[in-house]
Design an enzyme around this catalytic site. Structure first.
Site, PDB file in Angstrom:
ATOM      1  N   GLY A  51     -85.359 -12.155  22.352  1.00 36.73           N
ATOM      2  CA  GLY A  51     -84.244 -12.957  21.860  1.00 36.73           C
ATOM      3  C   GLY A  51     -84.627 -13.821  20.680  1.00 36.73           C
ATOM      4  N   CYS A  52     -85.014 -15.047  20.986  1.00 30.10           N
ATOM      5  CA  CYS A  52     -85.227 -16.034  19.925  1.00 30.10           C
ATOM      6  C   CYS A  52     -86.468 -15.770  19.078  1.00 30.10           C
ATOM      7  CB  CYS A  52     -85.276 -17.438  20.533  1.00 30.10           C
ATOM      8  SG  CYS A  52     -83.700 -17.895  21.309  1.00 30.10           S
TER       9      CYS A  52
END
Length: 216
Positions: A155-156
């Site tokens: 994700g990030c």
């Protein structure tokens, strides 16, 4: 021959095997390294993967401080659910609530303690660049490459690595210092980042690269 080796051979035929150059003015970005991934009461809790990554992150922070490499931290915060748009209100309300202002889950993980001279960038979406002053900060520091670590890999970390490349800062992702919920997801995302828009290196390799920076 492993599945990833088969893929590596396939990708090499397609993309070639070129490498980004590690610059002389890197900046370490610690991404979303918060209690939510380490507290059993949190829906994001997954101890083994994130605890291993945290140990590497702490060593990386110490190494960069010792080498006078700037350390920047990014963290999500929501004043209201609407500040997270549809990502919060429709897609992931059950986990993004961990980042509500005042929720202790969004405190930094044990041992991650930004110093007064280290910047914390607050964000509402996956990339540490999107909607923040990070790119301007890196430019003011004369940054030419980023050292990336944190949560979650798929994700990030991935979003920040992609945006780092798109903003002109060569991204170097430290393998052991990234965590995700499952080994297969973690490893497949590291593989794909390395093939397309980042360098993925082991912790010991990054330390060697830091040691090799020529002093002015």
């Amino acid at each position: 021959m492993s599945e990833f080796q088969d893929l590596a051979d396939n990708y090499k035929r397609c993309y070639g095997k070129n490498s980004l150059k590690f610059g002389s003015k890197p900046v370490l970005i610690v991404i979303d390294c918060v209690r939510a991934y380490h507290d059993p009461a949190s829906p994001l809790y997954a101890p083994e993967r994130f605890d291993i990554a945290l140990a590497s992150i702490l060593r990386l922070i110490a190494k960069c401080r010792e080498a006078k490499i700037p350390v920047v931290y990014s963290s999500v915060i929501f004043e209201t659910p609407n500040s997270g748009g549809k990502w919060y209100t429709e897609k992931l309300p059950n986990v993004l609530c961990c980042y509500d202002a005042g929720n202790p889950f969004r405190d930094f993980a044990e041992g991650v303690e930004p110093r007064k001279d280290e910047v914390v960038v607050l964000k509402q979406y996956s990339s540490s660049f999107f909607g923040t002053s990070l790119s301007s900060l890196l430019a003011s520091l004369g940054c030419d490459s980023t050292i990336l670590c944190g949560y979650s890999t798929s994700g990030c970390v991935r979003a920040t690595a992609l945006d780092s490349m798109q903003h002109g800062y060569s991204p170097f992702v430290v393998r052991e210092a990234c965590g995700d919920r499952h080994e297969a997801v973690n490893d497949s995302n590291l593989f794909d980042m390395e093939q397309k828009f980042a360098e993925v290196v082991k912790e010991v390799e990054m330390f060697e690269m830091i040691n090799g920076i020529k002093k002015p």
